[in-house]
Design an enzyme around this catalytic site. Structure first.
Site, PDB file in Angstrom:
ATOM      1  N   ASN A 158       0.850  -1.192   0.000  1.00 30.42           N
ATOM      2  CA  ASN A 158       0.000   0.000   0.000  1.00 30.42           C
ATOM      3  C   ASN A 158       0.891   1.249   0.000  1.00 30.42           C
ATOM      4  O   ASN A 158       1.723   1.422   0.901  1.00 30.42           O
ATOM      5  CB  ASN A 158      -0.874  -0.057   1.268  1.00 30.42           C
ATOM      6  CG  ASN A 158      -1.810   1.120   1.386  1.00 30.42           C
ATOM      7  OD1 ASN A 158      -1.412   2.250   1.167  1.00 30.42           O
ATOM      8  ND2 ASN A 158      -3.046   0.862   1.749  1.00 30.42           N
ATOM      9  N   ASP A 217      -0.179   4.444   0.032  1.00 30.00           N
ATOM     10  CA  ASP A 217      -0.904   5.647   0.474  1.00 30.00           C
ATOM     11  C   ASP A 217       0.014   6.659   1.157  1.00 30.00           C
ATOM     12  O   ASP A 217      -0.133   7.870   0.994  1.00 30.00           O
ATOM     13  CB  ASP A 217      -1.987   5.291   1.507  1.00 30.00           C
ATOM     14  CG  ASP A 217      -3.158   4.533   0.907  1.00 30.00           C
ATOM     15  OD1 ASP A 217      -3.214   4.389  -0.319  1.00 30.00           O
ATOM     16  OD2 ASP A 217      -4.005   4.077   1.708  1.00 30.00           O
ATOM     17  N   HIS A 218       0.946   6.133   1.983  1.00 35.67           N
ATOM     18  CA  HIS A 218       1.698   7.073   2.819  1.00 35.67           C
ATOM     19  C   HIS A 218       2.842   7.761   2.093  1.00 35.67           C
ATOM     20  O   HIS A 218       3.430   8.706   2.620  1.00 35.67           O
ATOM     21  CB  HIS A 218       2.106   6.413   4.130  1.00 35.67           C
ATOM     22  CG  HIS A 218       0.890   6.098   4.950  1.00 35.67           C
ATOM     23  ND1 HIS A 218      -0.091   7.039   5.177  1.00 35.67           N
ATOM     24  CD2 HIS A 218       0.449   4.954   5.510  1.00 35.67           C
ATOM     25  CE1 HIS A 218      -1.071   6.488   5.877  1.00 35.67           C
ATOM     26  NE2 HIS A 218      -0.770   5.227   6.088  1.00 35.67           N
ATOM     27  N   HIS A 225      -5.757   3.445  -1.332  1.00 34.32           N
ATOM     28  CA  HIS A 225      -7.075   3.709  -0.759  1.00 34.32           C
ATOM     29  C   HIS A 225      -7.479   5.115  -1.182  1.00 34.32           C
ATOM     30  O   HIS A 225      -6.889   6.094  -0.708  1.00 34.32           O
ATOM     31  CB  HIS A 225      -6.995   3.589   0.766  1.00 34.32           C
ATOM     32  CG  HIS A 225      -8.311   3.774   1.466  1.00 34.32           C
ATOM     33  ND1 HIS A 225      -8.443   3.599   2.824  1.00 34.32           N
ATOM     34  CD2 HIS A 225      -9.554   4.102   1.025  1.00 34.32           C
ATOM     35  CE1 HIS A 225      -9.705   3.830   3.180  1.00 34.32           C
ATOM     36  NE2 HIS A 225     -10.394   4.141   2.099  1.00 34.32           N
ATOM     37  N   ARG A 247      -9.695   7.789  -0.600  1.00 32.60           N
ATOM     38  CA  ARG A 247     -10.656   8.171   0.440  1.00 32.60           C
ATOM     39  C   ARG A 247     -11.570   9.275  -0.050  1.00 32.60           C
ATOM     40  O   ARG A 247     -11.188  10.077  -0.902  1.00 32.60           O
ATOM     41  CB  ARG A 247      -9.907   8.672   1.687  1.00 32.60           C
ATOM     42  CG  ARG A 247      -9.345   7.558   2.522  1.00 32.60           C
ATOM     43  CD  ARG A 247      -8.659   8.106   3.753  1.00 32.60           C
ATOM     44  NE  ARG A 247      -8.424   7.054   4.715  1.00 32.60           N
ATOM     45  CZ  ARG A 247      -9.255   6.742   5.701  1.00 32.60           C
ATOM     46  NH1 ARG A 247     -10.370   7.440   5.880  1.00 32.60           N
ATOM     47  NH2 ARG A 247      -8.979   5.759   6.517  1.00 32.60           N
ATOM     48  N   ARG A 271      -7.391  12.584   1.254  1.00 39.01           N
ATOM     49  CA  ARG A 271      -6.330  13.097   2.131  1.00 39.01           C
ATOM     50  C   ARG A 271      -4.937  12.651   1.692  1.00 39.01           C
ATOM     51  O   ARG A 271      -3.956  13.278   2.043  1.00 39.01           O
ATOM     52  CB  ARG A 271      -6.572  12.683   3.585  1.00 39.01           C
ATOM     53  CG  ARG A 271      -6.418  11.207   3.819  1.00 39.01           C
ATOM     54  CD  ARG A 271      -6.445  10.877   5.287  1.00 39.01           C
ATOM     55  NE  ARG A 271      -7.794  11.026   5.826  1.00 39.01           N
ATOM     56  CZ  ARG A 271      -8.200  10.374   6.918  1.00 39.01           C
ATOM     57  NH1 ARG A 271      -7.362   9.607   7.579  1.00 39.01           N
ATOM     58  NH2 ARG A 271      -9.423  10.514   7.364  1.00 39.01           N
ATOM     59  N   GLU A 293      -8.682   0.139  -2.653  1.00 41.12           N
ATOM     60  CA  GLU A 293      -9.475   0.116  -1.423  1.00 41.12           C
ATOM     61  C   GLU A 293     -10.430   1.280  -1.488  1.00 41.12           C
ATOM     62  O   GLU A 293     -10.017   2.409  -1.826  1.00 41.12           O
ATOM     63  CB  GLU A 293      -8.577   0.328  -0.198  1.00 41.12           C
ATOM     64  CG  GLU A 293      -7.869  -0.898   0.257  1.00 41.12           C
ATOM     65  CD  GLU A 293      -7.015  -0.615   1.485  1.00 41.12           C
ATOM     66  OE1 GLU A 293      -7.217   0.406   2.177  1.00 41.12           O
ATOM     67  OE2 GLU A 293      -6.109  -1.403   1.729  1.00 41.12           O
ATOM     68  N   THR A 299      -8.025   3.109   8.658  1.00 38.65           N
ATOM     69  CA  THR A 299      -9.196   2.228   8.767  1.00 38.65           C
ATOM     70  C   THR A 299      -9.182   1.564  10.144  1.00 38.65           C
ATOM     71  O   THR A 299      -8.188   0.965  10.535  1.00 38.65           O
ATOM     72  CB  THR A 299      -9.143   1.144   7.662  1.00 38.65           C
ATOM     73  OG1 THR A 299      -8.787   1.780   6.434  1.00 38.65           O
ATOM     74  CG2 THR A 299     -10.470   0.454   7.509  1.00 38.65           C
ATOM     75  N   GLU A 346     -10.561  -9.841   3.180  1.00 37.88           N
ATOM     76  CA  GLU A 346      -9.266  -9.450   3.749  1.00 37.88           C
ATOM     77  C   GLU A 346      -9.449  -9.419   5.248  1.00 37.88           C
ATOM     78  O   GLU A 346     -10.259  -8.651   5.780  1.00 37.88           O
ATOM     79  CB  GLU A 346      -8.797  -8.078   3.244  1.00 37.88           C
ATOM     80  CG  GLU A 346      -7.438  -7.731   3.867  1.00 37.88           C
ATOM     81  CD  GLU A 346      -6.875  -6.408   3.381  1.00 37.88           C
ATOM     82  OE1 GLU A 346      -7.116  -6.016   2.219  1.00 37.88           O
ATOM     83  OE2 GLU A 346      -6.184  -5.757   4.206  1.00 37.88           O
ATOM     84  N   HIS A 349      -3.386  -4.975   7.755  1.00 36.91           N
ATOM     85  CA  HIS A 349      -3.532  -3.834   8.654  1.00 36.91           C
ATOM     86  C   HIS A 349      -2.627  -3.982   9.861  1.00 36.91           C
ATOM     87  O   HIS A 349      -2.753  -4.930  10.632  1.00 36.91           O
ATOM     88  CB  HIS A 349      -4.972  -3.569   9.107  1.00 36.91           C
ATOM     89  CG  HIS A 349      -5.190  -2.101   9.339  1.00 36.91           C
ATOM     90  ND1 HIS A 349      -4.745  -1.462  10.461  1.00 36.91           N
ATOM     91  CD2 HIS A 349      -5.724  -1.155   8.542  1.00 36.91           C
ATOM     92  CE1 HIS A 349      -5.021  -0.177  10.348  1.00 36.91           C
ATOM     93  NE2 HIS A 349      -5.614   0.044   9.201  1.00 36.91           N
TER      94      HIS A 349
END
Ligand code: PXP
Length: 239
Positions: free
Chosen positions: A7, A9-10, A43, A45, A49, A70, A101, A151, A191
């Site tokens: 992932n 995202d960050h 993801h 959102r 963000r 996601e 999440t 998942e 996660h």
């Protein structure tokens, strides 16, 4: 051997700290794939963000392994998924105020909306996974509403304090993997997983793929910092 979907995202979280165009999650996804990952996860959102629509659109063109989107079960996101056609959609709960999440989708509460989303997406040949807590009832509902994958939320296990709580949380994951397999669901897990917690999964069969983000991006910052500083010093030396 289970696969790994990373992932990114960050990477976008860091970009949004400055609202400029670096670091680019698209470039990160390329590195993730070159390093051998089986998929790239983003993801999108509602509040955008971190990942933006632009990222998902470009990633659809550049990712050659598997693009996993996601998303919340909203009509806006369903329309985007139908347009982008990711290789897998993972439906997740989403609260605007949460940092990440916070738990699995509660299918007792959201079964009808999730079922409708699955039908719409699968009609367009988009496989669907549902992010759920390691709970047999949730897994059985996921099967009944025709999910392709679940998942399993590993966050409670990763956060558990002390061996007893950790063992209890892990047992729930093991039971969920077994039940999901018995029901012929694909099984992903994720996660909160990190470089220590992943070791608990040694010898557990039945998981198709781990979905891991924060710990990998966090480690990349640390292991890459030495080189980044040296490169800047080399440039300053040339001034
Ligand atoms: N799986 C799901 C459904 C998630 O929402 C997230 C976080 O975006 C992850 C996996 C990855 O979690 P982490 O960043 O803690 O590895």
């Amino acid at each position: 051997m289970p696969g790994l979907a990373v992932n990114v995202d960050h990477v976008a979280t860091l970009r949004e700290a400055r609202k400029i165009n670096i670091p680019d999650p698209v470039m990160a996804a390329g590195i993730v794939e070159l390093a051998g990952a089986d998929g790239v996860v983003v993801h999108l959102r509602e509040d955008r963000r971190h990942i933006h629509d632009r990222d998902v659109r470009i990633l659809r063109k550049t990712v050659t392994s598997k693009l996993i989107l996601e998303m919340a079960t909203t009509s806006e996101m369903i329309d985007i998924a139908l347009e982008i056609k990711p290789d897998l959609v993972t439906l997740v709960p989403e609260k605007r105020e949460e940092l990440t999440t916070e738990g699995g989708l509660d299918l007792h509460l959201h079964k009808d909306a999730v079922s409708d989303a699955i039908n719409i997406l699968k009609k367009e040949d988009i496989p669907v996974s549902i992010f759920i807590d390691p709970d047999p009832d949730q897994i059985e509902i996921a099967r009944r509403i025709n999910a392709d994958f679940v998942e399993i939320h590993t966050g409670v296990f990763c956060d558990a304090q002390g061996p007893k709580k950790r063992a209890e949380a892990f047992d729930k994951i093991v039971e969920s993997v077994k039940l999901g397999r018995k029901l012929k669901l694909g099984i992903n897990a994720g996660h909160g997983l990190g470089y220590q917690t992943i070791k608990a999964f040694k010898g557990l069969s039945g998981i198709d793929e781990f979905s891991i983000g924060h710990s990998i991006i966090a480690r990349a910052v640390i292991v890459g910092l030495d080189r980044a500083v040296r490169e800047m010093i080399a440039l300053i030396k040339e001034l």
